[in-house]
Scaffold this active site. Structure first.
Site, mmCIF file in Angstrom:
data_model
loop_
_atom_site.group_PDB
_atom_site.id
_atom_site.type_symbol
_atom_site.label_atom_id
_atom_site.label_comp_id
_atom_site.label_asym_id
_atom_site.label_seq_id
_atom_site.Cartn_x
_atom_site.Cartn_y
_atom_site.Cartn_z
ATOM 1 N N SER A 13 0.847 -1.189 0.000
ATOM 2 C CA SER A 13 0.000 0.000 0.000
ATOM 3 C C SER A 13 0.887 1.246 0.000
ATOM 4 O O SER A 13 2.110 1.142 -0.036
ATOM 5 C CB SER A 13 -0.926 -0.022 1.214
ATOM 6 N N ASP A 146 -5.694 -9.079 -0.636
ATOM 7 C CA ASP A 146 -6.298 -8.961 0.697
ATOM 8 C C ASP A 146 -7.642 -9.687 0.681
ATOM 9 O O ASP A 146 -8.382 -9.607 -0.307
ATOM 10 C CB ASP A 146 -6.636 -7.501 1.043
ATOM 11 N N GLN A 191 4.778 -9.117 -11.739
ATOM 12 C CA GLN A 191 4.265 -10.312 -12.414
ATOM 13 C C GLN A 191 3.267 -11.032 -11.516
ATOM 14 O O GLN A 191 2.200 -11.461 -11.955
ATOM 15 C CB GLN A 191 5.418 -11.263 -12.745
ATOM 16 N N CYS A 378 -10.688 24.913 14.492
ATOM 17 C CA CYS A 378 -11.575 24.053 15.277
ATOM 18 C C CYS A 378 -11.084 23.984 16.725
ATOM 19 O O CYS A 378 -11.254 24.953 17.460
ATOM 20 C CB CYS A 378 -11.696 22.690 14.607
ATOM 21 N N LEU A 379 -10.405 22.905 17.119
ATOM 22 C CA LEU A 379 -9.856 22.883 18.471
ATOM 23 C C LEU A 379 -8.949 24.095 18.706
ATOM 24 O O LEU A 379 -8.897 24.645 19.806
ATOM 25 C CB LEU A 379 -9.071 21.586 18.693
ATOM 26 N N GLY A 380 -8.248 24.521 17.677
ATOM 27 C CA GLY A 380 -7.350 25.672 17.783
ATOM 28 C C GLY A 380 -8.098 26.960 18.100
ATOM 29 O O GLY A 380 -7.574 27.852 18.773
ATOM 30 N N GLU A 402 -15.052 19.174 27.330
ATOM 31 C CA GLU A 402 -14.412 17.988 26.741
ATOM 32 C C GLU A 402 -13.179 17.587 27.567
ATOM 33 O O GLU A 402 -12.851 16.418 27.672
ATOM 34 C CB GLU A 402 -14.001 18.272 25.284
ATOM 35 N N HIS A 515 -13.435 23.952 9.402
ATOM 36 C CA HIS A 515 -12.189 23.459 8.796
ATOM 37 C C HIS A 515 -12.028 24.053 7.393
ATOM 38 O O HIS A 515 -12.440 23.431 6.409
ATOM 39 C CB HIS A 515 -12.205 21.935 8.709
ATOM 40 N N GLU A 517 -9.537 24.231 5.574
ATOM 41 C CA GLU A 517 -8.579 23.512 4.720
ATOM 42 C C GLU A 517 -9.248 22.607 3.700
ATOM 43 O O GLU A 517 -8.675 22.312 2.658
ATOM 44 C CB GLU A 517 -7.582 22.714 5.573
HETATM 45 N N1 GLN Z 1 -12.580 18.256 20.003
HETATM 46 C C1 GLN Z 1 -13.238 19.437 19.570
HETATM 47 C C2 GLN Z 1 -14.734 19.213 19.384
HETATM 48 O O1 GLN Z 1 -15.165 18.101 19.259
HETATM 49 C C3 GLN Z 1 -12.609 19.965 18.306
HETATM 50 C C4 GLN Z 1 -12.790 19.074 17.123
HETATM 51 C C5 GLN Z 1 -11.898 19.436 15.974
HETATM 52 O O2 GLN Z 1 -10.901 20.135 16.143
HETATM 53 N N2 GLN Z 1 -12.202 18.951 14.801
HETATM 54 O O3 GLN Z 1 -15.486 20.155 19.334
#
Ligand code: GLN
EC number: 6.3.4.2
Length: 555
Positions: A13, A146, A191, A378-380, A402, A515, A517
């Protein structure tokens, strides 16, 4: 009628089947065809949402909220067709559907078997994903041989037979290792893998021979002879410094021509000029910036595939090479935050779970206090909010529930009721199922005028989500009073989407709950990342400015 190209992999892979498939799709698209890509994953998880990014790399999220394989990210970056839930399915989903049908009584009286029930279901899924295009490229995950792949290979063999001659083609990706001791490229594994394909009734039309170098004609002839693939179909795919070179590489060797001949598609010639231009930009940057990415899955860059790509795209749009350095968030907790001083910008990406969170909060604090451009995704965004709550709003021990269920100040928390895009109400609490219970997919928010977010996005932002926790609305006023700007709020639920610091306080400090990105492409880049990388370049220039900035050079 849709024509099919089935892409399989052999020997090992990680040979780049996703990039190969996306590249072929891109060439066909440049010939004027409407193309889509479908990824079949033979594992039993219903979707990759519950798999560790360590094991499986990033989970890519589509507009319609499907949690999919990271190859779909490549697909969206390489072709213009947008991916949907129907473009990726797993064995888990297939079996789930078959078993649900069995319980409903749909197969009443019959013995439910892999052939035909599972294989038929696979064909139905493929056909659904392939609707309304000229060519659907179907990538089958895993490697031939597989146990899990077998029903999938059988299904596409049947589908090929059923769709009639000249309506499908098979491309097989194989590995041609260079054995240093012998000073030779070895064709034996190729092969053998084609032998396995032929044993189950599939004769490849083309072989993509992955090797660390070009495979010379002599070896290609040998491969052709032993595998019954015409010499023109034995295509060499050597290592390259940028994936954007792959479409040109495959085109030069006639892969698209061969496929169009086989599928009897009359098209205009391929036009890969924009790829050439892209390669030129990537290989000749004028500037360079280094970004510290503070995360947990530091070892595997596949966990942040789309993010890395988005930063690279932003580099292209700023004529800069973007170097990404992974900084282990846990290491920052041991009083090593000063290590961040050397970077042109700091980024805290998305993530789940408590480990490393305090380090990420420190990273946000360091960026804020030292005026280093900060992007929190997000988490950031959540850690930046916690940081401001603790250190500017005086909310001691503020946290997300969380990470600390009994925090006195849950500035990030679960909202207990949530309406999905289809209108269904979802209830959520700490004990909810982990699979498929997140805020997922594209949602729109209104942006506040006069903010950095407005400069970047204009009045409305529509981005994709994948998270459970939200900024707690009960704390917003206190955070605002402490200096945090809430610069975008979702249109429907009024949830916090973007936070930032005023530009007279900090040159570039933004946290986004979504997100971004996932929507960046090499062609258009992405406005948020482009602005962030520009801020990093500006920060670098300012730091280097001779006039008494007082920056001590480190030895
Ligand atoms: N853990 C955080 C939440 O669930 C952030 C999730 C994330 O960064 N995608 O809200």
């Amino acid at each position: 009628m849709t024509k099919f190209v089935f892409v399989t992999g052999g020997v090992v892979s990680s040979l780049g089947k996703g990039i190969a498939s996306a590249s072929l799709a891109a060439i066909l698209e440049s010939r004027g065809l409407k193309v889509t890509l479908i990824k079949l994953d033979p594992y039993l998880n219903v979707d990759p949402g519950t798999m560790s990014p360590f094991q499986h790399g990033e989970v890519f999220v589509t507009d319609d909220g499907a949690e999919t394989d990271l190859d779909l990210g490549h697909y969206e970056r390489f072709i213009s067709t947008r991916m949907k839930r129907a473009n990726n399915f797993t064995a888990g989903q297939i079996y789930k559907t078959v078993l649900e049908k069995e319980r409903r009584g749909d197969y009443l009286g019959k013995t439910v078997q892999v052939i035909p029930h599972v294989t038929n279901e696979i064909q139905d899924f493929v056909r659904r994903g392939a609707a309304n295009v000229d060519v659907a490229i179907v990538e089958i995950g895993g490697t031939v041989g597989d146990i899990e792949s077998l029903p999938f290979l059988e299904a596409v063999r049947q589908l090929s037979l059923r769709s009639g001659a000249n309506n499908s083609a098979f491309v097989h990706l194989t590995y041609v290792p260079y054995i240093a001791a012998a000073g030779e490229l070895k064709t034996k594994p190729t092969q053998h893998t084609v032998e396995k394909m032929r044993a189950i009734g599939i004769q490849p039309d083309a072989l993509l021979c992955r090797a660390d170098r070009a495979v010379p004609d002599e070896e290609r002839d040998k491969i052709s002879l032993f595998t019954n693939v015409a010499p023109a179909g034995v295509i060499s795919m050597w290592d390259v410094d940028t994936i954007y070179k792959v479409p040109r590489m495959l085109h030069e060797q006639g892969l698209d021509e061969l496929i169009c001949m086989k599928l009897q598609l009359l098209t205009k010639p391929a036009d890969l000029r924009r790829w050439d231009h892209l390669v030129n930009e990537v290989t000749h940057p004028k500037h360079e910036v280094t970004i510290a990415m503070c995360g947990k899955y530091t070892e595997l860059s596949d966990s942040y595939k789309s993010l890395n790509e988005a930063l690279r795209h932003a580099g292209i749009h700023n004529h800069a090479r973007v170097k990404i350095e992974y900084v282990d968030a846990e290491s920052l907790e041991e009083g090593k935050a000063d290590a961040l001083a050397q970077y042109d910008a700091i980024l805290v990406p998305g993530g789940f779970g408590k480990r490393g969170v305090e380090g990420k909060i420190l990273a946000a604090q360091y960026a804020r206090e030292h005026k280093i451009p900060y992007l929190g995704i997000c988490l950031g965004m959540q850690v930046a909010t916690i940081e401001v709550a603790r250190h500017l709003a005086g909310l001691e021990n503020a946290n997300s529930t969380e990470f600390d269920a009994s925090t006195p100040h849950p500035v990030i928390a679960l909202i207990d009721e949530w309406q999905d895009s289809d209108g269904t109400i979802q209830k959520r609490d700490a004990n909810s199922d982990l699979g498929g219970t997140m805020r997922l997919g594209a949602q729109s928010s209104d942006v506040a005028p006069g903010t950095l977010a407005w400069q970047i996005y204009g009045p409305v932002v529509t981005e994709r989500h994948r998270h459970r926790y939200e900024a707690n609305e009960h704390y917003l006023d206190r955070l605002r009073n402490a200096g945090l700007v809430i610069s975008a709020i979702t249109q429907r639920e009024k949830l916090t989407e973007i936070v930032e610091l005023p530009q007279d306080v900090h040159p570039w400090f933004v946290g986004v709950q979504f997100h971004p990105e996932f929507k960046s492409t090499p062609w258009d880049g992405h406005p948020l990342f482009t602005s962030y990388v520009k801020a990093a370049l500006d920060h670098k220039t300012a730091r280097r400015a001779p006039a008494g900035e007082g920056r001590k050079e480190t030895a």
